[in-house]
Design a protein around this motif. Structure first.
Motif, PDB file in Angstrom:
ATOM      1  N   LYS A  55     -38.153 -19.045  33.256  1.00 60.02           N
ATOM      2  CA  LYS A  55     -37.524 -17.864  33.014  1.00 60.02           C
ATOM      3  C   LYS A  55     -37.996 -16.662  34.498  1.00 60.02           C
ATOM      4  O   LYS A  55     -37.168 -16.161  34.534  1.00 60.02           O
ATOM      5  N   SER A  56     -39.402 -16.865  34.610  1.00 58.62           N
ATOM      6  CA  SER A  56     -39.685 -15.750  35.551  1.00 58.62           C
ATOM      7  C   SER A  56     -39.273 -16.063  36.688  1.00 58.62           C
ATOM      8  O   SER A  56     -38.817 -15.418  37.655  1.00 58.62           O
ATOM      9  N   ARG A  92     -49.895 -13.857  32.505  1.00 57.52           N
ATOM     10  CA  ARG A  92     -49.176 -13.776  31.091  1.00 57.52           C
ATOM     11  C   ARG A  92     -49.598 -15.071  30.561  1.00 57.52           C
ATOM     12  O   ARG A  92     -49.839 -15.023  29.091  1.00 57.52           O
ATOM     13  N   LYS A 133     -35.537 -15.494  36.940  1.00 58.59           N
ATOM     14  CA  LYS A 133     -35.390 -13.855  37.549  1.00 58.59           C
ATOM     15  C   LYS A 133     -35.758 -13.696  38.930  1.00 58.59           C
ATOM     16  O   LYS A 133     -34.986 -12.766  39.306  1.00 58.59           O
ATOM     17  N   LYS A 166     -47.556 -12.469  38.246  1.00 55.25           N
ATOM     18  CA  LYS A 166     -46.955 -11.867  37.181  1.00 55.25           C
ATOM     19  C   LYS A 166     -46.949 -13.025  35.816  1.00 55.25           C
ATOM     20  O   LYS A 166     -47.528 -12.875  34.845  1.00 55.25           O
ATOM     21  N   MET A 167     -46.569 -14.169  36.325  1.00 61.32           N
ATOM     22  CA  MET A 167     -46.579 -15.258  35.592  1.00 61.32           C
ATOM     23  C   MET A 167     -47.901 -15.945  35.061  1.00 61.32           C
ATOM     24  O   MET A 167     -48.152 -16.153  33.917  1.00 61.32           O
ATOM     25  N   ALA A 215     -43.825 -12.614  41.594  1.00 57.48           N
ATOM     26  CA  ALA A 215     -43.339 -13.599  40.317  1.00 57.48           C
ATOM     27  C   ALA A 215     -44.637 -14.660  40.099  1.00 57.48           C
ATOM     28  O   ALA A 215     -44.958 -14.578  38.642  1.00 57.48           O
TER      29      ALA A 215
END
Length: 525
Positions: free
Chosen positions: A262-263, A211, A266, A207-208, A204
């Protein structure tokens, strides 16, 4: 990245060679890239490309990086001592003197030379095996990235302090961009290692970061640039520009925070779901373990029943048959004696089957104690025990066999059953030929026992390793039908596999593997 840098550098050299101003500098009026700077960029990009080829030695790319360091150290030493070496004016000297933008000379900027020294050392330490060497390379690349980013931002906001050192010639804009690309190339040459692994990971956080990293860099730069242009054009005053920039940064940070939350949420939900699935799977495993324990108890009870309850009536049958044979031998006729002998042989065979079945059932419960085994020595000892040296019509060849990491007692049973079968089923030949060896199959060691016996029909090969499954009756060859089933069970418990090939009256070959071995090529002495 490297090919783009090489392309830009070649374009600059062509610009100096052909005197094309747009190739020497991105924007008219800005300082041009020095020819030596372009050459150093080509060398650095080639070094980066050579480092990316894993099968090439690191001598050449390291030599190139050291050459860049030496060139730029000469330049820096000249500037520090006040005695210019003019190493950066060797190429296109006359054109450099006539460059109308920078005056008499268009030399290499001191911050350019410094960046080359740092990035060349980063390239030198790039393939270093230790964590310290890798960190040194990463920190040097980050330093060049920050210096070049500072120069680019200085050009965007027209702050010469960011791209000029004192009164020296400033770093060219496309020089700063090439350094930026070169530093990123160094950092991402091994994306799965070091600090970059945190960005490239599938977790996570990675990925964050992927972005958010680009917007975090670009949005503030764009907002500051737009505010500055608006203020200079008198569309709004400096207070409005500062307030607009502040609001934009607040929105950016709030968006980053929300996306991060949010990430992470999730990821937490996914982890909770996986934990629930894991708990359910563990509960199922516990239930299966309880069922397996109950089944093992039933098997133990069954083994006890076989060992005691079934043997009792057999002992009675055998005992009474012996009494009948001894007390009524003169009374019984030939047929009676024949029937009595059949009963005795049957009870003896039944006892033997019970023993084999009990031993077979114990295989699953006995722990495997793996040790390094000399497979040739083990096979030879089994041959000596089963055949000995008194039989002249048996030819047995044993190859040099790779050592195995396995249970020695169980491997003795494997070779005992395979060799005894080979001897038995080739006994009707004038000369029994048995070959014990090994071979490689798809990188895996395969042991085999081959004979020239009666063979078998391949249509029935699937029955060979079943319990009590026999392809020949007792009138042809005696047996219990447990031997090959025992071989199969032992091999499977070692993580291997067993199979056979054969032709009727042409012999058979039995193969087995032993799963993953730490050293498949080692032979014992």
């Amino acid at each position: 990245m490297a090919y783009t840098i090489i392309g830009v550098a070649i374009a600059v050299l062509l610009g100096w060679r052909l005197d094309v101003d747009i190739l020497k500098r991105i924007i008219p009026g800005l300082v041009a890239m020095n020819p030596l700077t372009a050459v150093c960029f080509i060398m650095a990009a080639i070094s980066l490309l050579l480092f990316s080829r894993k099968n090439l030695p690191i001598t050449w790319p390291r030599a190139i990086s050291l050459a860049i360091t030496a060139i730029c150290m000469i330049k820096v030493a000249g500037m520090a001592s006040g005695v210019e070496s003019n190493i950066d004016t060797i190429l296109f000297h006359e054109r450099l003197q006539l460059d109308v933008v920078v005056g008499n000379t268009n030399s290499m900027a001191p911050n350019t030379a410094l960046c080359f020294i740092i990035i060349s050392l980063a390239l030198f330490y790039l393939p270093h095996e230790t964590n310290t060497g890798k960190r040194v390379s990463e920190f040097m690349a980050i330093a060049v990235l920050l210096l070049s980013l500072l120069s680019v931002i200085g050009y965007i906001y027209n702050v010469s302090f960011y791209y000029r050192v004192l009164a020296f010639i400033p770093m060219a804009l496309h020089t700063a961009i090439c350094f930026l690309a070169l530093a990123i190339g160094v950092l991402f040459l091994a994306p799965d290692k070091g600090m970059m692994s945190e960005l490239t990971t599938h977790h996570a956080g990675g990925k964050m970061a992927r972005r958010l990293l680009l917007p975090i860099f670009l949005v503030p730069v764009f907002l500051g640039w737009a505010s500055l242009l608006g203020n200079r054009a008198a569309f709004f005053d400096s207070e409005f520009a500062a307030a607009t920039f502040t609001i934009g940064v607040i929105i950016l940070l709030a968006s980053v925070t929300w996306l991060a939350a949010k990430s992470l949420n999730k990821a937490d939900r996914l982890r909770d779901l996986n934990e629930t699935k894991l708990e359910n799977a563990n509960e199922e495993l516990r239930v299966q373990a309880d069922q397996l324990e109950a089944l093992n108890k039933e098997l133990e009870s069954f083994s006890y029943s076989i060992s005691h309850d079934l043997r009792a009536p057999l002992r009675s049958i055998a005992g009474f048959s012996k009494i009948l044979e001894e007390d009524y031998e003169k009374t019984l006729d030939i047929n009676g004696k024949k029937i009595l002998n059949t009963i005795l042989r049957s009870t003896e065979k039944m006892n033997k089957l019970i023993d084999c079945l009990l031993n077979f059932s114990k295989l699953e419960r006995e722990a495997i104690e793996k040790t390094k085994i000399d497979m040739k020595d083990l096979a030879q000892r089994m041959v000596d025990e089963l055949v000995g040296s008194s039989v002249n019509n048996i030819s047995i060849a044993i190859d040099q066999l790779p050592a195995a990491n396995a249970d020695k007692i169980m491997m003795s049973l494997v070779y005992q059953n395979l060799i005894s079968n080979a001897v038995k089923y080739s006994s009707k030949k004038d000369t029994s030929e048995i070959h014990i060896g090994s071979k490689r199959l798809n990188g895996e060691v395969v042991y085999f026992v081959k004979d020239n016996g009666v063979g078998f029909d391949m249509d029935y090969h699937d029955k060979l390793f079943g319990v009590f499954q026999r392809l020949h009756n007792d009138s042809e060859f005696e047996g219990t039908g447990i031997g090959l089933a025992t071989v199969s069970r032992i091999v499977q418990r070692h993580g291997g596999r067993v199979w056979a090939e054969g032709k009727i009256d042409e012999g058979s070959v039995f193969y087995f593997t032993l799963g993953s071995q730490t050293d498949r090529t080692e032979f014992c002495c």
